[in-house]
Design a protein around this motif. Sequence first.
Motif, mmCIF file in Angstrom:
data_model
loop_
_atom_site.group_PDB
_atom_site.id
_atom_site.type_symbol
_atom_site.label_atom_id
_atom_site.label_comp_id
_atom_site.label_asym_id
_atom_site.label_seq_id
_atom_site.Cartn_x
_atom_site.Cartn_y
_atom_site.Cartn_z
ATOM 1 N N GLU A 39 3.712 -1.102 6.730
ATOM 2 C CA GLU A 39 4.389 -1.309 7.767
ATOM 3 C C GLU A 39 4.009 -2.225 8.985
ATOM 4 O OE1 GLU A 39 6.085 2.108 9.768
ATOM 5 O OE2 GLU A 39 7.972 2.291 8.189
ATOM 6 N N ARG A 40 2.450 -2.101 9.282
ATOM 7 C CA ARG A 40 1.881 -3.005 10.226
ATOM 8 C C ARG A 40 1.700 -4.335 9.688
ATOM 9 N NH1 ARG A 40 -1.009 1.684 10.370
ATOM 10 N NH2 ARG A 40 -2.673 0.964 9.180
ATOM 11 N N GLY A 41 1.811 -4.414 8.503
ATOM 12 C CA GLY A 41 2.045 -5.998 7.787
ATOM 13 C C GLY A 41 0.310 -6.471 7.583
ATOM 14 N N THR A 42 -0.524 -5.318 7.320
ATOM 15 C CA THR A 42 -1.713 -5.862 6.935
ATOM 16 C C THR A 42 -2.008 -5.541 5.351
ATOM 17 O OG1 THR A 42 -2.765 -3.447 7.140
ATOM 18 C CG2 THR A 42 -2.997 -5.118 8.950
ATOM 19 N N ARG A 43 -0.844 -5.190 4.555
ATOM 20 C CA ARG A 43 -0.807 -5.041 3.302
ATOM 21 C C ARG A 43 0.545 -5.463 2.904
ATOM 22 N NH1 ARG A 43 -2.985 -0.807 -0.759
ATOM 23 N NH2 ARG A 43 -4.568 -0.499 0.914
ATOM 24 N N LEU A 44 0.612 -6.335 1.748
ATOM 25 C CA LEU A 44 1.972 -6.611 1.234
ATOM 26 C C LEU A 44 2.322 -5.922 0.121
ATOM 27 C CD1 LEU A 44 4.189 -9.027 1.536
ATOM 28 C CD2 LEU A 44 2.923 -10.289 -0.403
ATOM 29 N N PRO A 45 3.719 -5.355 0.354
ATOM 30 C CA PRO A 45 3.675 -4.299 -0.841
ATOM 31 C C PRO A 45 4.067 -5.093 -2.222
ATOM 32 C CG PRO A 45 5.796 -4.746 0.615
ATOM 33 C CD PRO A 45 4.575 -5.498 1.256
ATOM 34 N N THR A 46 3.791 -4.646 -3.421
ATOM 35 C CA THR A 46 3.940 -5.252 -4.431
ATOM 36 C C THR A 46 5.557 -4.941 -4.824
ATOM 37 O OG1 THR A 46 3.778 -2.957 -5.895
ATOM 38 C CG2 THR A 46 1.692 -4.242 -5.579
ATOM 39 N N ASP A 47 5.861 -5.951 -5.877
ATOM 40 C CA ASP A 47 7.445 -5.909 -6.253
ATOM 41 C C ASP A 47 7.899 -4.442 -6.780
ATOM 42 O OD1 ASP A 47 7.622 -8.594 -5.799
ATOM 43 O OD2 ASP A 47 7.394 -9.295 -7.676
ATOM 44 N N THR A 48 6.656 -3.814 -7.658
ATOM 45 C CA THR A 48 7.266 -2.388 -7.859
ATOM 46 C C THR A 48 7.276 -1.304 -6.803
ATOM 47 O OG1 THR A 48 5.924 -2.670 -9.910
ATOM 48 C CG2 THR A 48 6.386 -0.421 -9.270
ATOM 49 N N MET A 49 6.434 -1.524 -5.740
ATOM 50 C CA MET A 49 6.600 -0.803 -4.508
ATOM 51 C C MET A 49 7.773 -1.037 -3.643
ATOM 52 S SD MET A 49 5.310 1.756 -2.703
ATOM 53 C CE MET A 49 4.060 2.082 -3.700
ATOM 54 N N LEU A 50 8.233 -2.339 -3.521
ATOM 55 C CA LEU A 50 9.472 -2.562 -3.030
ATOM 56 C C LEU A 50 10.637 -1.894 -3.812
ATOM 57 C CD1 LEU A 50 8.778 -6.347 -2.087
ATOM 58 C CD2 LEU A 50 9.137 -4.518 -0.572
ATOM 59 N N GLU A 51 10.647 -1.881 -4.869
ATOM 60 C CA GLU A 51 11.759 -1.286 -5.697
ATOM 61 C C GLU A 51 11.886 0.155 -5.508
ATOM 62 O OE1 GLU A 51 11.121 -2.529 -10.024
ATOM 63 O OE2 GLU A 51 11.282 -4.652 -9.468
ATOM 64 N N LYS A 52 10.618 0.893 -5.399
ATOM 65 C CA LYS A 52 10.502 2.170 -5.142
ATOM 66 C C LYS A 52 11.009 2.525 -3.537
ATOM 67 C CE LYS A 52 6.734 3.462 -8.170
ATOM 68 N NZ LYS A 52 5.529 3.985 -8.103
ATOM 69 N N ILE A 53 10.563 1.632 -2.611
ATOM 70 C CA ILE A 53 11.025 1.839 -1.163
ATOM 71 C C ILE A 53 12.591 1.662 -1.162
ATOM 72 C CG2 ILE A 53 10.702 0.984 1.141
ATOM 73 C CD1 ILE A 53 7.892 -0.080 0.249
ATOM 74 N N ALA A 54 12.911 0.843 -1.677
ATOM 75 C CA ALA A 54 14.474 0.590 -1.624
ATOM 76 C C ALA A 54 15.231 1.768 -2.293
ATOM 77 C CB ALA A 54 14.808 -0.927 -2.300
ATOM 78 N N GLU A 55 14.812 2.092 -3.690
ATOM 79 C CA GLU A 55 15.402 3.357 -3.826
ATOM 80 C C GLU A 55 15.357 4.723 -3.283
ATOM 81 O OE1 GLU A 55 14.827 6.016 -8.026
ATOM 82 O OE2 GLU A 55 14.037 4.012 -8.190
ATOM 83 N N VAL A 56 14.288 4.764 -2.617
ATOM 84 C CA VAL A 56 14.126 6.043 -1.737
ATOM 85 C C VAL A 56 15.077 6.047 -0.620
ATOM 86 C CG1 VAL A 56 12.457 7.372 -0.334
ATOM 87 C CG2 VAL A 56 11.879 6.706 -2.551
ATOM 88 N N LEU A 57 15.028 4.773 -0.102
ATOM 89 C CA LEU A 57 15.990 4.532 1.201
ATOM 90 C C LEU A 57 17.313 4.280 0.877
ATOM 91 C CD1 LEU A 57 13.369 2.191 3.475
ATOM 92 C CD2 LEU A 57 14.003 4.384 3.606
ATOM 93 N N GLY A 58 17.735 4.191 -0.351
ATOM 94 C CA GLY A 58 18.869 3.751 -0.770
ATOM 95 C C GLY A 58 19.435 2.614 -0.198
#
Length: 69
Positions: A39-58
């Motif tokens: 969230e602070r922008g010091t770490r870029l989420p991986t594609d897999t992590m982005l998919e998980k975040i999107a899924e959890v957030l709907g």
Amino acid sequence: METDKWGRRIRAFRKLKGFTQERLAKSLGISVSVFGEIERGTRLPTDTMLEKIAEVLGVSVEELTPDDE
């Protein structure tokens, strides 16, 4: 910085959907500190992590994607 844009989008959707950092991190199976870095922008989420975040957030990954990507 590209990571800042991702972090701002993820934070906005997290708050919109009523998640705390702790609750979302737990749902993703990662530590709050790692999620905070995303969230602070010091770490870029991986594609897999982005998919998980999107899924959890709907939402879709496209909705999380910054406009200039």
